[in-house]
Design an enzyme around this catalytic site. Structure first.
Site, PDB file in Angstrom:
ATOM      1  N   THR A 356       9.195 -31.401 -63.104  1.00 22.28           N
ATOM      2  CA  THR A 356       8.719 -32.197 -64.235  1.00 22.28           C
ATOM      3  C   THR A 356       8.652 -31.367 -65.513  1.00 22.28           C
ATOM      4  OG1 THR A 356       7.426 -33.602 -62.756  1.00 22.28           O
ATOM      5  CG2 THR A 356       6.822 -33.625 -65.086  1.00 22.28           C
ATOM      6  N   SER A 663      17.017 -29.867 -35.796  1.00 23.78           N
ATOM      7  CA  SER A 663      17.161 -28.425 -36.034  1.00 23.78           C
ATOM      8  C   SER A 663      16.213 -27.585 -35.185  1.00 23.78           C
ATOM      9  CB  SER A 663      16.914 -28.114 -37.517  1.00 23.78           C
ATOM     10  OG  SER A 663      15.589 -28.414 -37.875  1.00 23.78           O
ATOM     11  N   LYS A 706      14.058 -22.797 -45.514  1.00 23.05           N
ATOM     12  CA  LYS A 706      13.541 -22.281 -44.240  1.00 23.05           C
ATOM     13  C   LYS A 706      13.451 -20.756 -44.249  1.00 23.05           C
ATOM     14  CE  LYS A 706      15.332 -26.147 -41.470  1.00 23.05           C
ATOM     15  NZ  LYS A 706      16.296 -26.563 -40.447  1.00 23.05           N
TER      16      LYS A 706
END
Length: 757
Positions: A356, A663, A706
């Protein structure tokens, strides 16, 4: 509940709850009151009518009852006056008046507790009031019966008395008495008497008219009626001709397309021919105020100096290079072809990474106005494209509202949280949004309320989302997706030192700065701000600085002990418990909040050969457990009789959070083998990847997030699919240098690494 509001005094004019009026303000004090109320009091003022008729009434001349009014609309007229649309909301008791400034008064008010009425008596009074009102309307055929529907649709005596008082041609003094009377039953009884009096006046007037026979031609009658209306309006201080002239002048200045221009001329003519007491006048006035105040041809002069824009973005934001590069490309091409349509950029990333704020900075750097529209949870398309004027309380949609607020036709409009829109029986806002964003369609965008085409092709739309998979498919194909990743600890340190702390020093006007070392910042980040972005880090640092500068005995050199002292105890992080035993491994997950290290547990005990899974798992994850079990049995990594008459329980930590995605197969396979073979897997190793029945490891998404999460949580070694090798190019150098990343194509490699050595 007490309220403090600025006081607006209206002489010879009374506004009641539920009433809407238009007024023109000439004096600067009233204009100042409106400006302050819009900014500080949510566009609300306290309307009072002085008891005294003095030219300059004192506080003693002000009543102890007033009406809170909402400033629905304001319009600056060419003669310097300010036209307001006010809507009364409720009566309040005025506790005392105070001086807000040298020329403005404010008042402390409190809600009025209405007296409890006898139900039977109230019903009798209500029916009598409605009966007399009907008789009054029937006896005067030239009076609008618009009040009938209002009375029929509402059965609240408090509302009815105010609505009928507004409708009746009562004197200002009389209306003031009704405004100050708090008991709705007393108001109703007084209204019944006044209505009967009005009926007598009408009957008397009819008798006089019947005695006087005047033969008028049609032209004479029309002239007579128009003259009479003008005289009445003049007495009431309403100069309709001035309003009409202003609308014609404004329309001429806008130089709109002929079809739109003709449509608005028809609306102004309709307004001109209407009697002043017609209920449709307010509808047409609101419509004209909206349409004539849109920025049809007004635009900001865009800054297309590449160096200037990029420098401005670098000063306000750390990193986000993909966004800055895309804006640089846009400016370069815009310099070559000014007619180039604006791109539809969608920033995807976890909360707090700057989606933003970078959009706001882009608008500022390009010298464009900025507006934000949140569509999270939006399920009604009319919120975006407005509602028809035939509906009560109709308004334009959020897009037109944003353009009017910006007063330019080329602003930057941020459409926030597009991945959280809802499609249901009320409509499909994603499809509606596509019509708004697509540059091949939005040149002739038509809002349901405005009903005329408005060119949106000059608007730079930037969208944001947390999860790319939740972006509606109808939109996804048209968007330029830019993924913003989580920050590493060292990136957060840079952001804290170069952006967050200087901003805090500036806000607090601090001349003396804190001395805070990198190791101390690392301690603060790791123990108090478990997040992908830096939003919470900003809050924590602001709290820390506040505590330090208010503690006169405190040092400006920050230590870990000071952090614990001022921020209290370290938040507990159960999911980061280091478990050193078999049957526990680390999996890597990708969520809308960024990457996450997730522990997977396995227990085996006497049972019936069943498999129990917990942790709020979705269907895909449950299937991964079945695939992992079948693979282990086929490869004969364990004796098939071991699990016979045993129950295997697999659990993923953080059971309150729903988990789904392909996953976790590698981690599940490893945790089962770890438990059965009684092999402890080091707590600094993590796994990601889906497994097939033959042991092949498939490509996964969200690798960057990750691995950043793994690095931030102290993981040293990660097994990832070989097919994700190209994704490693996007990783920060600090991750590559400090994390051992092992590429694997088949689970056999992991089995040999962990269970055969």
């Amino acid at each position: 509940m007490d309220y403090t509001l600025l006081v607006m005094m209206l002489k010879d004019l009374v506004i009641l709850p539920f009433q809407e009026i238009k007024i023109e303000l000439k004096d600067e004090i009233s204009k100042k009151i409106v400006k302050v109320s819009n900014k500080k009091y949510n566009s609300r003022v306290l309307i009072v009518s002085p008891i005294s008729h003095a030219t300059d009434p004192s506080i003693e001349d002000l009543p102890n009852v007033g009406v809170i009014a909402l400033i629905k609309n304001k319009l600056e007229l060419s003669n310097g006056n300010l036209r307001l649309t006010l809507r009364g909301e409720k009566r309040v008791r005025i506790l005392n008046y105070e001086s807000f400034s040298s020329d403005i008064i404010d008042a402390v008010t409190t809600d009025i507790i209405l007296p409890k009425l006898d139900a039977e008596k109230e019903e009798v009074v209500k029916n009598k009031l409605k009966e007399n009102l009907t008789e009054y309307i029937n006896s005067a055929p030239d009076i609008s019966n618009s009040i009938v529907r209002t009375v029929a649709e509402n059965d609240d005596l408090n509302f009815l008395t105010d609505a009928i008082t507004t409708f009746l041609p009562l004197s200002t003094k009389k209306k003031l008495e009704y405004m100050q009377e708090l008991n709705s039953e007393k108001r109703a009884i007084a209204l019944i008497k006044d209505i009967k009096q009005e009926i007598k006046y009408i009957e008397l007037e009819e008798k006089i008219d019947n005695k006087v026979e005047v033969c008028l031609t049609k032209e004479q009658e029309e002239f007579y009626l128009k003259t009479k209306i003008k005289e009445i309006e003049k007495k009431l201080g309403i100069d309709q001709n001035n309003n009409i002239k202003e609308y014609y002048d404004k329309l001429k200045e806008l130089n709109l397309p002929s079809k739109t221009n003709n449509k608005l001329i028809d609306e102004i003519k309709k307004l001109e021919s209407m009697p002043s007491n017609s209920p449709e006048i307010s509808v047409i006035l609101n419509y004209l105020d909206w349409v004539l105040n849109l920025p049809w041809h007004t635009h900001s002069k865009e800054n297309l100096n590449v160096k200037s824009v990029i420098n401005a973005l670098n000063k306000s934001h750390y990193g986000l290079n993909q966004v800055k590069d895309r804006i640089e490309d846009y400016i370069n091409i815009k310099n070559i072809n000014p007619e180039l349509p604006s791109p539809i950029i969608c920033l995807v990333g976890p909360p707090g990474v700057g989606k933003t704020t970078i959009t706001s900075s882009i608008a500022s750097a390009l010298n464009r106005e900025f507006a934000k529209i949140s569509v999270g949870g939006l399920n009604d398309s009319t919120e975006l494209i407005g509602s028809r004027r035939t509906y009560l309380g109709a308004l334009p949609g959020k897009i037109i509202q944003a353009l009017k607020k910006c007063q330019t036709n080329n602003p930057v409009i941020l459409i926030d949280e597009v991945d959280k829109m809802v499609k249901d029986y009320k409509g499909d806002p994603a499809s509606t949004l596509l019509d708004i964003l697509d540059s091949t369609q939005n040149k002739t965008f038509v809002d349901n309320y405005i009903e005329e085409p408005f060119d949106l092709s000059n608007v730079l739309f930037i969208l944001t989302a947390n999860n790319i998979s939740d972006i509606p498919y109808t939109l996804y194909d048209r968007l330029e997706i830019i993924e913003l990743s989580s920050y590493t600890v060292f990136e957060k340190i840079d952001i804290a030192k170069k952006y967050i702390l200087p901003k805090i020093y500036e806000d607090f006007k601090m001349k003396r700065k804190l001395t805070i070392k990198d190791n101390t910042l690392i301690y603060l980040i790791n123990n108090y701000t478990k997040e992908a972005g830096v939003r919470n880090l900003g809050r924590v640092l602001r709290t820390l600085v506040t505590k330090i500068i208010t503690d006169k005995k405190g040092s400006f050199t920050v230590t870990n002990k000071m952090i614990n002292k001022y921020l209290k105890d370290i938040p507990s992080e159960d999911d980061n418990i280091k478990i050193k035993e078999s049957g526990v491994v680390n999996a890597l997950a990708y969520t809308s909040l960024g990457g996450k290290t997730l522990k997977v547990e396995c227990s085996i005990y006497e049972g019936k050969g069943e498999v129990i899974v917990t942790g709020s798992l979705g269907d895909v994850l449950k299937e991964s457990i079945k695939v992992a079990t079948s693979y282990i049995m086929e490869k004969k990594y364990i004796d098939s009789d071991i699990l016979k008459n045993k129950t295997m329980h697999i659990h993923l930590f953080d059971g309150a959070t729903k988990k789904e995605g392909p996953s976790c197969g590698v981690a599940i396979t490893t945790v089962i083998l770890s438990k059965v073979l009684n092999k402890t897997i080091p707590s600094d190793i993590a796994f990601t990847g889906e497994i097939t029945l033959k042991g092949y490891i498939l490509k996964i998404g969200g690798l960057k997030e990750k691995l950043i999460a793994a690095y931030n949580d102290g993981i040293k070694k990660v097994y990832i699919p070989t097919s994700n090798e190209n994704d490693l190019k996007e990783l920060p150098k600090v991750i590559i240098d400090n994390l051992e990343i092992k590429l694997v194509n088949n689970y056999q490699t992991i089995y040999e690494d962990l269970f055969l050595k």
